[in-house]
Motif scaffolding. Sequence first.
Motif, PDB file in Angstrom:
ATOM      1  N   TYR A   1      33.125  40.215  43.018  1.00  0.00           N
ATOM      2  CA  TYR A   1      33.312  41.576  42.060  1.00  0.00           C
ATOM      3  C   TYR A   1      34.632  42.045  42.031  1.00  0.00           C
ATOM      4  CZ  TYR A   1      33.087  44.003  46.703  1.00  0.00           C
ATOM      5  OH  TYR A   1      33.653  44.479  47.806  1.00  0.00           O
ATOM      6  N   ILE A   2      35.011  42.901  41.381  1.00  0.00           N
ATOM      7  CA  ILE A   2      36.492  43.316  41.432  1.00  0.00           C
ATOM      8  C   ILE A   2      36.383  44.880  41.966  1.00  0.00           C
ATOM      9  CG2 ILE A   2      38.505  44.123  39.726  1.00  0.00           C
ATOM     10  CD1 ILE A   2      37.346  41.818  38.025  1.00  0.00           C
TER      11      ILE A   2
ATOM     12  N   ASP B   1      54.597  55.595  41.308  1.00  0.00           N
ATOM     13  CA  ASP B   1      54.817  56.339  39.850  1.00  0.00           C
ATOM     14  C   ASP B   1      53.838  56.616  38.741  1.00  0.00           C
ATOM     15  OD1 ASP B   1      54.238  53.722  39.490  1.00  0.00           O
ATOM     16  OD2 ASP B   1      56.071  52.977  38.464  1.00  0.00           O
ATOM     17  N   GLY B   2      52.466  56.232  39.371  1.00  0.00           N
ATOM     18  CA  GLY B   2      51.200  56.525  38.536  1.00  0.00           C
ATOM     19  C   GLY B   2      51.042  55.507  37.336  1.00  0.00           C
ATOM     20  N   PHE B   3      52.038  54.626  37.203  1.00  0.00           N
ATOM     21  CA  PHE B   3      51.632  53.749  35.988  1.00  0.00           C
ATOM     22  C   PHE B   3      51.051  52.283  36.241  1.00  0.00           C
ATOM     23  CE2 PHE B   3      55.225  56.307  34.762  1.00  0.00           C
ATOM     24  CZ  PHE B   3      54.928  56.923  33.521  1.00  0.00           C
ATOM     25  N   TYR B   4      50.892  52.087  37.467  1.00  0.00           N
ATOM     26  CA  TYR B   4      50.123  50.922  38.034  1.00  0.00           C
ATOM     27  C   TYR B   4      49.065  50.950  39.072  1.00  0.00           C
ATOM     28  CZ  TYR B   4      49.801  46.386  40.318  1.00  0.00           C
ATOM     29  OH  TYR B   4      49.136  45.096  40.784  1.00  0.00           O
ATOM     30  N   ARG B   5      47.942  50.525  38.861  1.00  0.00           N
ATOM     31  CA  ARG B   5      47.030  50.427  39.957  1.00  0.00           C
ATOM     32  C   ARG B   5      46.453  49.141  40.130  1.00  0.00           C
ATOM     33  NH1 ARG B   5      43.393  54.258  41.675  1.00  0.00           N
ATOM     34  NH2 ARG B   5      43.995  55.670  40.268  1.00  0.00           N
ATOM     35  N   ALA B   6      46.550  48.695  41.289  1.00  0.00           N
ATOM     36  CA  ALA B   6      46.103  47.391  41.614  1.00  0.00           C
ATOM     37  C   ALA B   6      44.595  47.108  41.565  1.00  0.00           C
ATOM     38  CB  ALA B   6      46.496  46.906  43.245  1.00  0.00           C
ATOM     39  N   TRP B   7      44.240  45.744  41.217  1.00  0.00           N
ATOM     40  CA  TRP B   7      42.722  45.252  41.315  1.00  0.00           C
ATOM     41  C   TRP B   7      42.690  44.120  42.136  1.00  0.00           C
ATOM     42  CZ3 TRP B   7      39.278  48.332  38.349  1.00  0.00           C
ATOM     43  CH2 TRP B   7      39.699  49.156  37.563  1.00  0.00           C
ATOM     44  N   HIS B   8      41.595  44.190  42.749  1.00  0.00           N
ATOM     45  CA  HIS B   8      41.199  43.080  43.940  1.00  0.00           C
ATOM     46  C   HIS B   8      39.996  42.469  43.672  1.00  0.00           C
ATOM     47  CE1 HIS B   8      44.583  44.982  46.481  1.00  0.00           C
ATOM     48  NE2 HIS B   8      44.123  45.972  46.193  1.00  0.00           N
ATOM     49  N   GLN B   9      39.957  41.047  43.561  1.00  0.00           N
ATOM     50  CA  GLN B   9      38.728  40.326  43.406  1.00  0.00           C
ATOM     51  C   GLN B   9      38.255  40.084  44.836  1.00  0.00           C
ATOM     52  OE1 GLN B   9      38.950  36.991  41.157  1.00  0.00           O
ATOM     53  NE2 GLN B   9      37.033  36.296  41.414  1.00  0.00           N
ATOM     54  N   VAL B  10      36.856  40.631  45.044  1.00  0.00           N
ATOM     55  CA  VAL B  10      36.295  40.476  46.256  1.00  0.00           C
ATOM     56  C   VAL B  10      35.098  39.054  46.232  1.00  0.00           C
ATOM     57  CG1 VAL B  10      34.923  41.259  48.260  1.00  0.00           C
ATOM     58  CG2 VAL B  10      36.756  42.658  47.066  1.00  0.00           C
ATOM     59  N   GLU B  11      35.126  38.258  46.987  1.00  0.00           N
ATOM     60  CA  GLU B  11      34.265  36.897  47.032  1.00  0.00           C
ATOM     61  C   GLU B  11      33.869  36.785  48.335  1.00  0.00           C
ATOM     62  OE1 GLU B  11      35.310  33.596  44.779  1.00  0.00           O
ATOM     63  OE2 GLU B  11      35.133  32.365  46.409  1.00  0.00           O
ATOM     64  N   TYR B  12      32.436  36.755  48.349  1.00  0.00           N
ATOM     65  CA  TYR B  12      31.741  36.583  49.841  1.00  0.00           C
ATOM     66  C   TYR B  12      30.489  35.978  49.430  1.00  0.00           C
ATOM     67  CZ  TYR B  12      28.764  40.399  48.598  1.00  0.00           C
ATOM     68  OH  TYR B  12      27.482  41.274  48.107  1.00  0.00           O
ATOM     69  N   TYR B  13      30.038  35.132  50.499  1.00  0.00           N
ATOM     70  CA  TYR B  13      28.803  34.336  50.592  1.00  0.00           C
ATOM     71  C   TYR B  13      27.698  34.845  51.630  1.00  0.00           C
ATOM     72  CZ  TYR B  13      32.120  30.740  48.727  1.00  0.00           C
ATOM     73  OH  TYR B  13      33.095  30.051  47.988  1.00  0.00           O
ATOM     74  N   ARG B  14      26.382  34.934  50.937  1.00  0.00           N
ATOM     75  CA  ARG B  14      25.305  34.813  52.183  1.00  0.00           C
ATOM     76  C   ARG B  14      24.670  33.547  52.367  1.00  0.00           C
ATOM     77  NH1 ARG B  14      24.159  39.573  48.596  1.00  0.00           N
ATOM     78  NH2 ARG B  14      24.282  41.465  49.821  1.00  0.00           N
TER      79      ARG B  14
END
Length: 433
Positions: free
Chosen positions: A261-262, A270-283
Amino acid sequence: EAEEDCHSDLVRTDDNERSGEANLQAELQMFRAQWMFELAPGVSSSGLEALPCRASSRGPGVKSVDARGKQEIAKEEKAKELFLKAVEEEQNGALYEAIKFYRLAMQLVPDIEFKITYTRSPDGDGVGKRCVEDNKEDDKMADLLSDFQQQLTLQESSVKLCQPEVDVSQTHISVLPMEVLMYIFRWVVSSDLDLRSLEQLSLVCRGFYICARDPEIWHQVCLKIWGRSCNKLVPYASWREMFLERPRVRFDGVYISKTKYIRQGEQSLDGFYRAWHQVEYYRYLRFFPDGQVMMLTTPEDPPSIVPRLRTKNTRTDAILLGHYRLSQETDNQTKVFAVIMKKKEEKPIDYHKYRYFRRVPVQETDHSFHVGLQLCSSGRQRFNKLVWIHHSCHITYRSTGETAVTTFDIDKMYTPLFFARVKSFTAFSEKPL
């Protein structure tokens, strides 16, 4: 007269050129046909070299027609032979070999499938007749165990369960009594219920096949899996058939699910950029024949985690241990219910830490997770998929005995778990069946 002689010479020369050109075209056609025919494997050109010699007394036109006709017949016969060979390989399950023979046959005659008759095979036997004979063989060998046992009964009493093929100076395994052989077979199955190795052992000889089909072994296996609920054999014909057909969890590997999921990160200054992280996990879910189960949620990939799940005494801190049971519902669906909790670690009490301070009592709790999964089959494998149907957390306060239940919503974050076989889990036997 000179002009007439010259004209006749020109006509004669033209006729000779035309006949020579026709002979050249005929030889070229014959060479092409012979070359295409010799491309097929196992074809010798000795039979084709004799054709021009037998037709040498005839005219060039008749010679080319006869050679071309014989070449076409030979090509068609070879294509039929390759096509029937491909059909036989496909019936035996060798698809790669069948495709190879199909391709060779269609290179010789592109429409060979419409010209062939399926009642005749290259060696003169009918394919249909062979299919009937195969059906008779299947009917005859349907009960291979009784057939082997009958053969041993009709033999002399001195003949043992299995015999060595060649003379050996060392003691052969056939010298061992039946009880010792069965004990060895129980070690092969082991407490991990490695029935795959038992089936491979049954391929050794007729005697091992009989030992591997011993009903007592398969009965004990069924008792270990389903407990008291498998006292009756009905509707199955044997305990082995019950093991193969009745829904069950598998023990020779791990059930694994991968979730992605992201997640939204912090906004820049500056309010013009927002980071997005891709999370990956296992069960990971590992079941044991004694009713215990291990569950682990971690971002580490399977190659680094799967070896740690071989035994229940793993040192992984985030592992959850518990028990499971199989439930056969009225809608003919098999479900797996498990109660798991974190391993209890005994920590020594530090009396000197609060020696000069008044200690604030902390309410002690026990956390447990209740998991519900539906057992399914997907693809060619059986019982290799677990679908989430329930997940909740139970917090029990030791002082009051009250329990608080938090139920999680089963959404897209709960991806199905798929089975992956691990050879190292059944490489060693700790104790017999």
